[in-house]
Design an enzyme around this catalytic site. Structure first.
Site, PDB file in Angstrom:
ATOM      1  N   ASP A  45      -7.023  -5.949   4.186  1.00 20.67           N
ATOM      2  CA  ASP A  45      -6.397  -4.631   4.197  1.00 20.67           C
ATOM      3  C   ASP A  45      -6.373  -4.015   5.597  1.00 20.67           C
ATOM      4  O   ASP A  45      -7.425  -3.691   6.150  1.00 20.67           O
ATOM      5  CB  ASP A  45      -7.183  -3.723   3.229  1.00 20.67           C
ATOM      6  CG  ASP A  45      -6.521  -2.368   3.032  1.00 20.67           C
ATOM      7  OD1 ASP A  45      -5.401  -2.175   3.523  1.00 20.67           O
ATOM      8  OD2 ASP A  45      -7.147  -1.511   2.377  1.00 20.67           O
ATOM      9  N   SER A  94       0.837  -1.201   0.000  1.00 26.63           N
ATOM     10  CA  SER A  94       0.000   0.000   0.000  1.00 26.63           C
ATOM     11  C   SER A  94       0.873   1.252   0.000  1.00 26.63           C
ATOM     12  O   SER A  94       1.629   1.504   0.939  1.00 26.63           O
ATOM     13  CB  SER A  94      -0.892   0.012   1.239  1.00 26.63           C
ATOM     14  OG  SER A  94      -1.513   1.271   1.335  1.00 26.63           O
ATOM     15  N   MET A 149     -12.063   5.154  -0.749  1.00 27.07           N
ATOM     16  CA  MET A 149     -12.731   5.395   0.545  1.00 27.07           C
ATOM     17  C   MET A 149     -13.358   6.768   0.455  1.00 27.07           C
ATOM     18  O   MET A 149     -12.923   7.721   1.104  1.00 27.07           O
ATOM     19  CB  MET A 149     -11.691   5.306   1.670  1.00 27.07           C
ATOM     20  CG  MET A 149     -11.259   3.880   1.975  1.00 27.07           C
ATOM     21  SD  MET A 149      -9.709   3.803   2.886  1.00 27.07           S
ATOM     22  CE  MET A 149      -8.571   3.859   1.526  1.00 27.07           C
ATOM     23  N   MET A 171     -11.849  -5.093   5.301  1.00 23.01           N
ATOM     24  CA  MET A 171     -11.004  -4.190   6.091  1.00 23.01           C
ATOM     25  C   MET A 171     -10.724  -4.840   7.446  1.00 23.01           C
ATOM     26  O   MET A 171     -11.640  -5.249   8.152  1.00 23.01           O
ATOM     27  CB  MET A 171     -11.700  -2.843   6.318  1.00 23.01           C
ATOM     28  CG  MET A 171     -11.876  -1.984   5.081  1.00 23.01           C
ATOM     29  SD  MET A 171     -10.351  -1.703   4.143  1.00 23.01           S
ATOM     30  CE  MET A 171      -9.289  -0.924   5.375  1.00 23.01           C
ATOM     31  N   ASP A 222      -4.647   3.972  -2.025  1.00 18.87           N
ATOM     32  CA  ASP A 222      -5.741   4.366  -1.136  1.00 18.87           C
ATOM     33  C   ASP A 222      -6.206   5.785  -1.405  1.00 18.87           C
ATOM     34  O   ASP A 222      -5.437   6.739  -1.280  1.00 18.87           O
ATOM     35  CB  ASP A 222      -5.269   4.281   0.321  1.00 18.87           C
ATOM     36  CG  ASP A 222      -5.125   2.845   0.789  1.00 18.87           C
ATOM     37  OD1 ASP A 222      -6.098   2.096   0.666  1.00 18.87           O
ATOM     38  OD2 ASP A 222      -4.030   2.488   1.265  1.00 18.87           O
ATOM     39  N   HIS A 225      -8.388   1.620  -4.140  1.00 18.95           N
ATOM     40  CA  HIS A 225      -9.350   1.437  -3.047  1.00 18.95           C
ATOM     41  C   HIS A 225      -9.981   2.793  -2.738  1.00 18.95           C
ATOM     42  O   HIS A 225      -9.339   3.656  -2.138  1.00 18.95           O
ATOM     43  CB  HIS A 225      -8.565   0.875  -1.837  1.00 18.95           C
ATOM     44  CG  HIS A 225      -9.366   0.704  -0.594  1.00 18.95           C
ATOM     45  ND1 HIS A 225      -8.782   0.482   0.634  1.00 18.95           N
ATOM     46  CD2 HIS A 225     -10.700   0.705  -0.361  1.00 18.95           C
ATOM     47  CE1 HIS A 225      -9.714   0.366   1.568  1.00 18.95           C
ATOM     48  NE2 HIS A 225     -10.899   0.510   0.978  1.00 18.95           N
ATOM     49  N   HIS A 250      -1.303  -1.238  -4.189  1.00 21.35           N
ATOM     50  CA  HIS A 250      -2.568  -0.816  -3.583  1.00 21.35           C
ATOM     51  C   HIS A 250      -2.544   0.700  -3.397  1.00 21.35           C
ATOM     52  O   HIS A 250      -1.610   1.250  -2.822  1.00 21.35           O
ATOM     53  CB  HIS A 250      -2.730  -1.528  -2.241  1.00 21.35           C
ATOM     54  CG  HIS A 250      -4.041  -1.312  -1.570  1.00 21.35           C
ATOM     55  ND1 HIS A 250      -5.175  -2.021  -1.894  1.00 21.35           N
ATOM     56  CD2 HIS A 250      -4.415  -0.449  -0.588  1.00 21.35           C
ATOM     57  CE1 HIS A 250      -6.182  -1.621  -1.136  1.00 21.35           C
ATOM     58  NE2 HIS A 250      -5.749  -0.661  -0.327  1.00 21.35           N
ATOM     59  N   MET A 297      -8.706   8.672  -0.135  1.00 19.53           N
ATOM     60  CA  MET A 297      -9.513   9.078   1.025  1.00 19.53           C
ATOM     61  C   MET A 297      -9.982  10.506   0.845  1.00 19.53           C
ATOM     62  O   MET A 297      -9.193  11.381   0.464  1.00 19.53           O
ATOM     63  CB  MET A 297      -8.664   8.995   2.285  1.00 19.53           C
ATOM     64  CG  MET A 297      -8.056   7.635   2.511  1.00 19.53           C
ATOM     65  SD  MET A 297      -6.961   7.678   3.924  1.00 19.53           S
ATOM     66  CE  MET A 297      -6.515   5.950   4.055  1.00 19.53           C
TER      67      MET A 297
HETATM   68  C1  DX5 Z   1      -6.412   1.980   5.523  1.00 15.97           C
HETATM   69  C2  DX5 Z   1      -5.957   1.691   4.110  1.00 15.97           C
HETATM   70  C3  DX5 Z   1      -4.906   0.652   4.036  1.00 15.97           C
HETATM   71  C4  DX5 Z   1      -3.614   1.068   4.672  1.00 15.97           C
HETATM   72  C5  DX5 Z   1      -2.941  -0.170   5.169  1.00 15.97           C
HETATM   73  O1  DX5 Z   1      -7.482   2.834   5.490  1.00 15.97           O
HETATM   74  O2  DX5 Z   1      -7.057   1.241   3.330  1.00 15.97           O
HETATM   75  O3  DX5 Z   1      -4.698   0.219   2.702  1.00 15.97           O
HETATM   76  O4  DX5 Z   1      -2.770   1.750   3.788  1.00 15.97           O
HETATM   77  O5  DX5 Z   1      -1.827   0.197   5.902  1.00 15.97           O
HETATM   78  P1  DX5 Z   1      -1.142  -0.760   6.969  1.00 15.97           P
HETATM   79  O6  DX5 Z   1      -0.704  -1.980   6.217  1.00 15.97           O
HETATM   80  O7  DX5 Z   1      -0.025   0.066   7.496  1.00 15.97           O
HETATM   81  O8  DX5 Z   1      -2.185  -1.089   8.006  1.00 15.97           O
HETATM   82 ZN    ZN Z   2      -6.646   0.231   1.353  1.00 16.35          ZN
END
Ligand code: DX5
Ligand code: ZN
Length: 222
Positions: free
Chosen positions: A174, A7, A67, A136, A34, A65, A32, A36
């Protein structure tokens, strides 16, 4: 064989290109990414322009991903930016079936992500339509959180449903995944491990990715 998706959220953003090239040269199967929005989750990461830049350097498929609330509004722009797999959150979609069809109509793989409080049973009526489920294992919004162990039960439940119905849906886990718990997660039935901090904050990220990839090779009967 299971897959590893580092990620990028845990990468060093001041040298993002170098970190992506490092992953290019590793055993990782995908990257991956993310997204947000500060509304669906209490944190803001980055948007389509950065994804486009990541795509220029990345040699691995982008597992994006989302969010974010109102994902339908942004699906096309993330596909244009370079997403190969696009996942929306079940909790953010009023018309999840429509969102999934929109993603698939653009020729990329479709995924649905569920928060720790969301039961896998809510996926029952869309399982046939999707390529992956992101379970998650932390509350989304931040990297570096602790793995929620109840997730192991959810993985088993979902794996059973997929197997009974003979579907080709991958289970991605994740949050809080690392060398210390990867084997248990794989034994429960996971196919893809997302790993942020455990990879990028380790001394040798390339080695950590290979170690995650090698896990269970002799011990799992999968
Ligand atoms: C959390 C993200 C994850 C995050 C995982 O909201 O969706 O993808 O980057 O990070 P680690 O592996 O550090 O928990
Ligand atoms: Zn993620």
């Amino acid at each position: 064989m299971h897959q590893i998706a580092p990620s990028l959220l845990a990468a060093d953003f001041s040298r993002l290109g170098e970190d992506i090239r490092m992953i290019n040269g590793s055993d990782a199967d995908m990257l991956h990414v993310d997204i947000m929005d500060g509304v669906f989750v209490p944190n803001i990461s980055f948007g389509q322009n950065i994804v486009k830049t990541i795509k220029q350097v990345a040699e691995k498929p982008l597992d994006v991903h989302l969010m974010i609330v109102n994902p339908d509004q942004y699906l096309a722009s993330f596909v244009e930016a370079g997403a190969d797999i696009l996942s929306v959150h079940l909790e953010a979609c009023n018309h999840l079936h429509r969102s999934i069809q929109m993603i698939k109509s653009m020729g990329v793989k479709a995924g649905v992500a569920i928060n720790p409080h969301t039961s896998v049973s809510l996926l029952e009526d869309v399982l046939e339509d999707i390529d992956q489920v992101i379970i998650m294992s932390v509350n989304p919004g931040f990297g570096g959180q602790k793995f929620i162990y109840q997730t192991l039960i959810k993985i088993q439940q979902l794996k059973d449903r997929i197997t009974v119905r003979n579907l080709d849906v991958k289970i991605e886990i994740d949050g809080g995944v690392g060398l210390q718990n990867a084997e248990k997660i794989l034994q429960a039935g996971a196919d893809i491990l997302v790993a942020g901090s455990s990879v990028f904050k380790s001394e040798d990220p390339v080695k950590t990715v290979s170690q995650l990839k090698q896990i269970g090779i002799n011990t799992l009967s999968l």
